[in-house]
Scaffold this active site. Sequence first.
Site, PDB file in Angstrom:
ATOM      1  N   CYS A  19       2.966   8.468   1.686  1.00 13.81           N
ATOM      2  CA  CYS A  19       3.493   7.453   2.594  1.00 13.81           C
ATOM      3  C   CYS A  19       3.757   6.197   1.763  1.00 13.81           C
ATOM      4  CB  CYS A  19       2.445   7.207   3.668  1.00 13.81           C
ATOM      5  SG  CYS A  19       2.826   5.865   4.771  1.00 13.81           S
TER       6      CYS A  19
ATOM      7  N   CYS B 149       0.765  -4.413  14.980  1.00 15.68           N
ATOM      8  CA  CYS B 149       0.802  -4.034  13.564  1.00 15.68           C
ATOM      9  C   CYS B 149       0.259  -5.146  12.660  1.00 15.68           C
ATOM     10  CB  CYS B 149       2.242  -3.707  13.182  1.00 15.68           C
ATOM     11  SG  CYS B 149       2.439  -3.380  11.422  1.00 15.68           S
TER      12      CYS B 149
ATOM     13  N   CYS C 191       5.941  -6.591  15.148  1.00 13.36           N
ATOM     14  CA  CYS C 191       5.366  -5.812  16.249  1.00 13.36           C
ATOM     15  C   CYS C 191       3.935  -6.299  16.543  1.00 13.36           C
ATOM     16  CB  CYS C 191       5.348  -4.330  15.889  1.00 13.36           C
ATOM     17  SG  CYS C 191       6.994  -3.709  15.522  1.00 13.36           S
TER      18      CYS C 191
ATOM     19  N   CYS D  78       6.723  -7.826   6.740  1.00  9.20           N
ATOM     20  CA  CYS D  78       7.784  -7.272   7.586  1.00  9.20           C
ATOM     21  C   CYS D  78       8.287  -8.363   8.528  1.00  9.20           C
ATOM     22  CB  CYS D  78       7.222  -6.096   8.391  1.00  9.20           C
ATOM     23  SG  CYS D  78       8.456  -5.235   9.371  1.00  9.20           S
TER      24      CYS D  78
ATOM     25  N   GLU E  65       0.794  -1.235   0.000  1.00 10.85           N
ATOM     26  CA  GLU E  65       0.000   0.000   0.000  1.00 10.85           C
ATOM     27  C   GLU E  65       0.825   1.284   0.000  1.00 10.85           C
ATOM     28  OE1 GLU E  65      -3.081  -2.079   3.180  1.00 10.85           O
ATOM     29  OE2 GLU E  65      -1.869  -0.374   3.782  1.00 10.85           O
TER      30      GLU E  65
ATOM     31  N   CYS F  14      -0.872   1.073   8.561  1.00  3.92           N
ATOM     32  CA  CYS F  14      -0.264   0.249   7.531  1.00  3.92           C
ATOM     33  C   CYS F  14      -0.785  -1.180   7.571  1.00  3.92           C
ATOM     34  CB  CYS F  14       1.249   0.277   7.646  1.00  3.92           C
ATOM     35  SG  CYS F  14       1.919  -0.470   9.110  1.00  3.92           S
TER      36      CYS F  14
HETATM   37  N1  SAH Z   1       8.511  -0.260   9.978  1.00  2.00           N
HETATM   38  C1  SAH Z   1       8.635   1.135  10.155  1.00  2.00           C
HETATM   39  C2  SAH Z   1       7.811   1.958   9.197  1.00  2.00           C
HETATM   40  C3  SAH Z   1       6.445   1.440   8.885  1.00  2.00           C
HETATM   41  S1  SAH Z   1       5.272   1.298  10.205  1.00  2.00           S
HETATM   42  C4  SAH Z   1       8.317   1.522  11.579  1.00  2.00           C
HETATM   43  O1  SAH Z   1       7.821   0.692  12.341  1.00  2.00           O
HETATM   44  O2  SAH Z   1       8.584   2.671  11.920  1.00  2.00           O
HETATM   45  C5  SAH Z   1       4.660   2.946  10.240  1.00  2.00           C
HETATM   46  C6  SAH Z   1       3.952   3.337  11.516  1.00  2.00           C
HETATM   47  O3  SAH Z   1       2.647   2.738  11.587  1.00  2.00           O
HETATM   48  C7  SAH Z   1       4.708   2.916  12.760  1.00  2.00           C
HETATM   49  O4  SAH Z   1       5.016   4.024  13.582  1.00  2.00           O
HETATM   50  C8  SAH Z   1       3.720   1.989  13.419  1.00  2.00           C
HETATM   51  O5  SAH Z   1       3.852   2.035  14.777  1.00  2.00           O
HETATM   52  C9  SAH Z   1       2.378   2.491  12.939  1.00  2.00           C
HETATM   53  N2  SAH Z   1       1.306   1.518  13.162  1.00  2.00           N
HETATM   54  C10 SAH Z   1       1.341   0.178  13.034  1.00  2.00           C
HETATM   55  N3  SAH Z   1       0.169  -0.386  13.398  1.00  2.00           N
HETATM   56  C11 SAH Z   1      -0.647   0.632  13.772  1.00  2.00           C
HETATM   57  C12 SAH Z   1      -1.998   0.712  14.252  1.00  2.00           C
HETATM   58  N4  SAH Z   1      -2.742  -0.379  14.408  1.00  2.00           N
HETATM   59  N5  SAH Z   1      -2.493   1.942  14.561  1.00  2.00           N
HETATM   60  C13 SAH Z   1      -1.748   3.059  14.372  1.00  2.00           C
HETATM   61  N6  SAH Z   1      -0.486   3.050  13.920  1.00  2.00           N
HETATM   62  C14 SAH Z   1       0.073   1.854  13.628  1.00  2.00           C
HETATM   63 FE1  SF4 Z   2       7.211  -3.822  10.721  1.00  2.00          FE
HETATM   64 FE2  SF4 Z   2       4.789  -2.979  11.419  1.00  2.00          FE
HETATM   65 FE3  SF4 Z   2       6.722  -3.123  13.248  1.00  2.00          FE
HETATM   66 FE4  SF4 Z   2       6.856  -1.218  11.336  1.00  2.00          FE
HETATM   67  S1  SF4 Z   2       5.306  -1.384  12.930  1.00  2.00           S
HETATM   68  S2  SF4 Z   2       8.496  -2.584  12.057  1.00  2.00           S
HETATM   69  S3  SF4 Z   2       5.931  -2.359   9.637  1.00  2.00           S
HETATM   70  S4  SF4 Z   2       5.833  -4.873  12.139  1.00  2.00           S
END
Ligand code: SAH
Ligand code: SF4
Length: 356
Positions: A113, A127, A124, A120, A87, A344
């Site tokens: 973005c 996520c 996390c 990934c 995306e 994301c």
């Molecule tokens: N992997 C990198 C960049 C992509 S993630 C990173 O983690 O920084 C981009 C952002 O989306 C991150 O700050 C992450 O914490 C946020 N994100 C992931 N899941 C989310 C959710 N359910 N609600 C809001 N933000 C979220």
């Molecule tokens: Fe990967 Fe999602 Fe963690 Fe960013 S927030 S590092 S995209 S698992």
Amino acid sequence: MKPSILDFTENELTEKVKPAFRAKQIYNWIYHQYADNFDAMKNLPKDLKQQLENDYILNPLKIVRIEESSDGSKKYLFACQDEFTMEAVLLPMKKEVRNENGKITSETKYTICVSSQVGCKIGCAFCLTAKEGFKRNLTVGEIIAQVLTLKKENNIAQNRRVNIVYMGMGEPLDNMDNLVKAIKVFNEPNGLAIGVRRQTISTSGLSRQIEKLGKLDLGVLLAISLHAVDDELRQTLMPINKAYNIESIINAVKAFPIDQRKRVMFEYLVMKDLNDDIKSAKKLVKLLHGIKAKVNLIYFNPYPNSPFKRPTSHDMEKFKNFLNEHGVLCTIRQSKGLDISAACGQLKEKTKYELS
Ligand code: SAH
Ligand code: SF4
């Protein structure tokens, strides 16, 4: 997969097409005229057009789905040549500007973005991208194509500058070689001409890679996804914290070259009853002491069966005010596109549910 012509810097293209001035013409067709195919490049000789057609694909992405939010942000789901999907999001922001006559007018600025990987590895807990595991790195051309396509589809003129945030799917510093090259291709004066200071790399905190990126001294901006102020909690949210703890991230940030007028952004995803208390805010102030930082608070965006909850706006404001009152610049990310599966991975997952 056929290589994309978007994989190359102008210099590299000069090596591939002769005479050399053809590279500039091709760049112009792609990045300024938004040509759909090689055949449309009218001032190129027929045999060169044929050669390009045989060797390269122009745009390696296809739009699968678009969701538009009431606030104007638009989320695109793309299919790659091998049918993996990912995306990108267009975020228009209205800004008030004063013109030469002192009159205030409103102007739209665009931020795009972009994703850096399909899936990934970092895993996390909050996520959705993490849930599907890691599929592969995006190529340089696939990173460039996200911005090129969004500009073209939204009739954003060639000379309108856009900002890029590498905050889509994937961990950009886990795809370092392609990331660094994409930064350069974006920056090409005859191409999209997106300055390095308009490009922000968001990372989950791979300290060693932050150091490596810093040594390259490219001039890009850095955003750290911190989300927790002590290792114990951060470890449960982000398993990568076992390899690179908070202290190692702070040290890497301190060594990172940053423009005097700029700041390192710390993203703090706020989850109800987990990290939204003033004790955490206090710790955050201490942690960021001595760093020219800016904290961006993000509302957790829930998805079906997500184990975390969205914080209250009251607690968000309290957290923000505490930071600002204690000398740490802090804003709350406007929850752009909550109605379009904003975070994301969410549009991709939704499409999967609906198709199955
Ligand atoms: N992997 C990198 C960049 C992509 S993630 C990173 O983690 O920084 C981009 C952002 O989306 C991150 O700050 C992450 O914490 C946020 N994100 C992931 N899941 C989310 C959710 N359910 N609600 C809001 N933000 C979220
Ligand atoms: Fe990967 Fe999602 Fe963690 Fe960013 S927030 S590092 S995209 S698992």
